[in-house]
Write a protein that holds these residues in place. Structure first.
Motif, PDB file in Angstrom:
ATOM      1  N   GLU A 164      16.561  45.646  27.917  1.00  0.00           N
ATOM      2  CA  GLU A 164      16.979  44.290  28.261  1.00  0.00           C
ATOM      3  C   GLU A 164      18.201  44.261  29.189  1.00  0.00           C
ATOM      4  O   GLU A 164      18.266  43.446  30.106  1.00  0.00           O
ATOM      5  N   TYR A 165      19.157  45.146  28.957  1.00  0.00           N
ATOM      6  CA  TYR A 165      20.438  45.017  29.661  1.00  0.00           C
ATOM      7  C   TYR A 165      20.709  46.063  30.735  1.00  0.00           C
ATOM      8  O   TYR A 165      21.520  45.827  31.628  1.00  0.00           O
ATOM      9  N   ALA A 166      20.077  47.229  30.643  1.00  0.00           N
ATOM     10  CA  ALA A 166      20.391  48.283  31.622  1.00  0.00           C
ATOM     11  C   ALA A 166      19.506  48.139  32.857  1.00  0.00           C
ATOM     12  O   ALA A 166      18.506  47.423  32.835  1.00  0.00           O
ATOM     13  N   GLN A 167      19.877  48.839  33.906  1.00  0.00           N
ATOM     14  CA  GLN A 167      19.052  48.856  35.120  1.00  0.00           C
ATOM     15  C   GLN A 167      17.765  49.619  34.818  1.00  0.00           C
ATOM     16  O   GLN A 167      17.767  50.554  34.017  1.00  0.00           O
ATOM     17  N   HIS A 168      16.698  49.237  35.490  1.00  0.00           N
ATOM     18  CA  HIS A 168      15.408  49.846  35.172  1.00  0.00           C
ATOM     19  C   HIS A 168      15.364  51.335  35.532  1.00  0.00           C
ATOM     20  O   HIS A 168      14.610  52.099  34.959  1.00  0.00           O
ATOM     21  N   ASN A 169      16.230  51.731  36.479  1.00  0.00           N
ATOM     22  CA  ASN A 169      16.198  53.136  36.921  1.00  0.00           C
ATOM     23  C   ASN A 169      17.261  53.998  36.240  1.00  0.00           C
ATOM     24  O   ASN A 169      17.552  55.106  36.692  1.00  0.00           O
ATOM     25  N   VAL A 170      17.850  53.495  35.167  1.00  0.00           N
ATOM     26  CA  VAL A 170      18.919  54.233  34.497  1.00  0.00           C
ATOM     27  C   VAL A 170      18.363  55.560  33.949  1.00  0.00           C
ATOM     28  O   VAL A 170      17.217  55.635  33.494  1.00  0.00           O
ATOM     29  N   VAL A 171      19.181  56.611  34.054  1.00  0.00           N
ATOM     30  CA  VAL A 171      18.788  57.907  33.483  1.00  0.00           C
ATOM     31  C   VAL A 171      19.129  57.861  31.994  1.00  0.00           C
ATOM     32  O   VAL A 171      20.247  57.525  31.614  1.00  0.00           O
ATOM     33  N   ALA A 222      24.384  64.994  35.073  1.00  0.00           N
ATOM     34  CA  ALA A 222      25.052  65.097  36.371  1.00  0.00           C
ATOM     35  C   ALA A 222      24.100  65.665  37.428  1.00  0.00           C
ATOM     36  O   ALA A 222      24.071  65.198  38.572  1.00  0.00           O
ATOM     37  N   LYS A 223      23.306  66.651  37.041  1.00  0.00           N
ATOM     38  CA  LYS A 223      22.357  67.254  37.983  1.00  0.00           C
ATOM     39  C   LYS A 223      21.310  66.230  38.424  1.00  0.00           C
ATOM     40  O   LYS A 223      20.964  66.134  39.593  1.00  0.00           O
ATOM     41  N   GLU A 224      20.808  65.481  37.464  1.00  0.00           N
ATOM     42  CA  GLU A 224      19.784  64.481  37.776  1.00  0.00           C
ATOM     43  C   GLU A 224      20.354  63.404  38.715  1.00  0.00           C
ATOM     44  O   GLU A 224      19.725  63.024  39.701  1.00  0.00           O
ATOM     45  N   LEU A 225      21.555  62.925  38.391  1.00  0.00           N
ATOM     46  CA  LEU A 225      22.154  61.867  39.212  1.00  0.00           C
ATOM     47  C   LEU A 225      22.485  62.372  40.607  1.00  0.00           C
ATOM     48  O   LEU A 225      22.282  61.671  41.600  1.00  0.00           O
ATOM     49  N   LYS A 226      22.981  63.595  40.664  1.00  0.00           N
ATOM     50  CA  LYS A 226      23.306  64.177  41.974  1.00  0.00           C
ATOM     51  C   LYS A 226      22.045  64.302  42.809  1.00  0.00           C
ATOM     52  O   LYS A 226      22.024  63.946  43.989  1.00  0.00           O
ATOM     53  N   GLN A 227      21.003  64.792  42.188  1.00  0.00           N
ATOM     54  CA  GLN A 227      19.734  64.959  42.916  1.00  0.00           C
ATOM     55  C   GLN A 227      19.233  63.622  43.449  1.00  0.00           C
ATOM     56  O   GLN A 227      18.800  63.494  44.582  1.00  0.00           O
ATOM     57  N   ARG A 228      19.317  62.610  42.603  1.00  0.00           N
ATOM     58  CA  ARG A 228      18.846  61.285  43.026  1.00  0.00           C
ATOM     59  C   ARG A 228      19.654  60.741  44.195  1.00  0.00           C
ATOM     60  O   ARG A 228      19.140  60.018  45.026  1.00  0.00           O
ATOM     61  N   SER A 229      20.957  61.063  44.212  1.00  0.00           N
ATOM     62  CA  SER A 229      21.801  60.462  45.236  1.00  0.00           C
ATOM     63  C   SER A 229      21.756  61.215  46.554  1.00  0.00           C
ATOM     64  O   SER A 229      21.953  60.623  47.602  1.00  0.00           O
ATOM     65  N   ARG A 237      13.114  70.136  43.710  1.00  0.00           N
ATOM     66  CA  ARG A 237      13.358  68.947  42.904  1.00  0.00           C
ATOM     67  C   ARG A 237      13.846  69.335  41.513  1.00  0.00           C
ATOM     68  O   ARG A 237      13.282  70.201  40.860  1.00  0.00           O
ATOM     69  N   PHE A 238      14.950  68.705  41.076  1.00  0.00           N
ATOM     70  CA  PHE A 238      15.462  68.953  39.730  1.00  0.00           C
ATOM     71  C   PHE A 238      14.645  68.149  38.729  1.00  0.00           C
ATOM     72  O   PHE A 238      14.405  66.956  38.921  1.00  0.00           O
ATOM     73  N   ARG A 239      14.192  68.818  37.691  1.00  0.00           N
ATOM     74  CA  ARG A 239      13.394  68.120  36.674  1.00  0.00           C
ATOM     75  C   ARG A 239      14.167  68.111  35.362  1.00  0.00           C
ATOM     76  O   ARG A 239      14.296  69.140  34.695  1.00  0.00           O
ATOM     77  N   LEU A 240      14.664  66.938  35.013  1.00  0.00           N
ATOM     78  CA  LEU A 240      15.534  66.796  33.855  1.00  0.00           C
ATOM     79  C   LEU A 240      14.859  67.261  32.562  1.00  0.00           C
ATOM     80  O   LEU A 240      15.442  68.020  31.781  1.00  0.00           O
ATOM     81  N   HIS A 241      13.622  66.819  32.344  1.00  0.00           N
ATOM     82  CA  HIS A 241      12.911  67.193  31.114  1.00  0.00           C
ATOM     83  C   HIS A 241      12.806  68.715  30.990  1.00  0.00           C
ATOM     84  O   HIS A 241      13.090  69.282  29.938  1.00  0.00           O
ATOM     85  N   ASP A 242      12.389  69.349  32.080  1.00  0.00           N
ATOM     86  CA  ASP A 242      12.187  70.800  32.058  1.00  0.00           C
ATOM     87  C   ASP A 242      13.509  71.524  31.841  1.00  0.00           C
ATOM     88  O   ASP A 242      13.592  72.487  31.082  1.00  0.00           O
ATOM     89  N   TYR A 243      14.546  71.042  32.503  1.00  0.00           N
ATOM     90  CA  TYR A 243      15.860  71.681  32.405  1.00  0.00           C
ATOM     91  C   TYR A 243      16.367  71.649  30.964  1.00  0.00           C
ATOM     92  O   TYR A 243      16.818  72.652  30.419  1.00  0.00           O
ATOM     93  N   VAL A 244      16.261  70.483  30.361  1.00  0.00           N
ATOM     94  CA  VAL A 244      16.747  70.299  29.001  1.00  0.00           C
ATOM     95  C   VAL A 244      15.935  71.153  28.011  1.00  0.00           C
ATOM     96  O   VAL A 244      16.482  71.775  27.100  1.00  0.00           O
ATOM     97  N   LYS A 245      14.647  71.209  28.250  1.00  0.00           N
ATOM     98  CA  LYS A 245      13.771  72.019  27.385  1.00  0.00           C
ATOM     99  C   LYS A 245      14.097  73.500  27.512  1.00  0.00           C
ATOM    100  O   LYS A 245      14.165  74.226  26.528  1.00  0.00           O
TER     101      LYS A 245
END
Ligand SMILES: Nc1nc2c(ncn2[C@@H]2O[C@H](COP(=O)(O)OP(=O)(O)OP(=O)(O)O)[C@@H](O)[C@H]2O)c(=O)[nH]1
Ligand SMILES: [Mg+2]
Length: 255
Positions: A164-171, A222-229, A237-245
């Motif tokens: 409801e309140y955050a931006q739709h593209n929020v990580v 930080a990696k995900e946000l940096k990649q996006r920017s 391409r940095f993949r957040l799910h894979d990195y965390v796993k």
């Protein structure tokens, strides 16, 4: 790329009643209160560094806002203190009032990424304050406490708020905290994984007490946000799910 210098701020606090961001126009800040909004931008374009007019401090290339959310007592403040200072706040539980923030600059693949991390109050009575800050967040870390079933059950309600309140593209990342308390655990790792999968979220178990996966959670964001920017086409391409796993350590270690 030019770099911005930022004062070595320990952060600041924004009392509940005084610093709500206005829907449009400037924010109200109580005199003398360091205001996070003056240093990092709202969600949308990240802030790229530029020569600073201010005094000494850390340089950075790009800055993002990260918010910690979740029930009261899940360990948001402790997670932030562990990440920022490498320490654990043991002893009496002091519940956050309103919202606090801390800055930390990370080196992400040769780029200085400043995270401005907002620590929100989990208590219901501060919820409207928190709502007002969601829209500015580039990333959200949503926490529950593995020793507290209610905090896990409330994750869906938190997700509704975020929607409801955050931006739709929020990580967004889900964290099950306090895994050092193995004997008191009531939420299984698999339950966390299942919920995260259901909502398509990256997931890790953490401990602010032992430090397990704490740096990793913030680094991943930080990696995900940096990649996006930056979107350098040559970079893989940095993949957040894979990195965390791949990088996340199991709850059995590091007690
Ligand atoms: N064993 C253990 N205790 C923790 C951990 N993280 C936090 N705690 C304890 O849990 C209690 C609450 O921690 P806080 O970080 O203050 O919780 P919070 O989510 O910020 O709570 P609010 O500010 O009310 O929203 C404190 O007594 C901490 O010492 C952890 O990883 N392991
Ligand atoms: Mg707190």
């Amino acid at each position: 790329m030019s770099r911005k210098k930022t004062p070595k701020s320990k952060g600041g606090s924004v009392p509940a009643a005084s610093a709500l961001p206005a829907a449009n126009g400037p924010r109200q800040v109580r005199p003398g209160t360091a205001h996070p909004g003056s240093e990092a931008p709202p969600n949308g374009p990240p802030q790229f560094g530029r020569p600073s007019l201010g005094g000494g401090g850390d340089f950075y290339d790009v800055a993002f806002k990260v918010m910690l959310v979740g029930d009261s007592g899940v360990g948001k403040t402790c997670l932030l203190v562990r990440f920022k200072d490498g320490a654990f706040l043991a002893g009496t539980f002091i519940s956050t009032v309103g919202i606090d923030f801390r800055n930390k600059v990370l080196d992400v693949d040769g780029m200085k990424v400043k995270l401005q991390i907002w620590d929100t109050a989990g208590q219901e009575r501060f919820r409207s304050v928190t709502h007002a800050y969601y829209r500015d967040a580039h990333a959200l870390l949503l926490l529950y406490d593995v020793t507290n079933k209610a905090s896990f059950d409330n994750i869906q309600a938190w997700l509704s708020e975020i929607q409801e309140y955050a931006q739709h593209n929020v990580v967004l990342m889900l964290l099950g905290n306090k895994v050092d308390s193995a004997h008191e655990r009531v939420v299984k790792r698999e339950d966390g994984e299942k919920l995260a999968k259901e909502y398509g979220l990256p997931f890790m178990e953490t401990s602010a007490k032992s430090g397990l996966n704490v740096d990793l959670a913030f680094t991943a964001i930080a990696k995900e946000l940096k990649q996006r920017s930056t979107k350098a086409p040559s970079e893989p391409r940095f993949r957040l799910h894979d990195y965390v796993k791949r990088e996340g350590q199991g709850s059995s270690c590091c007690s």
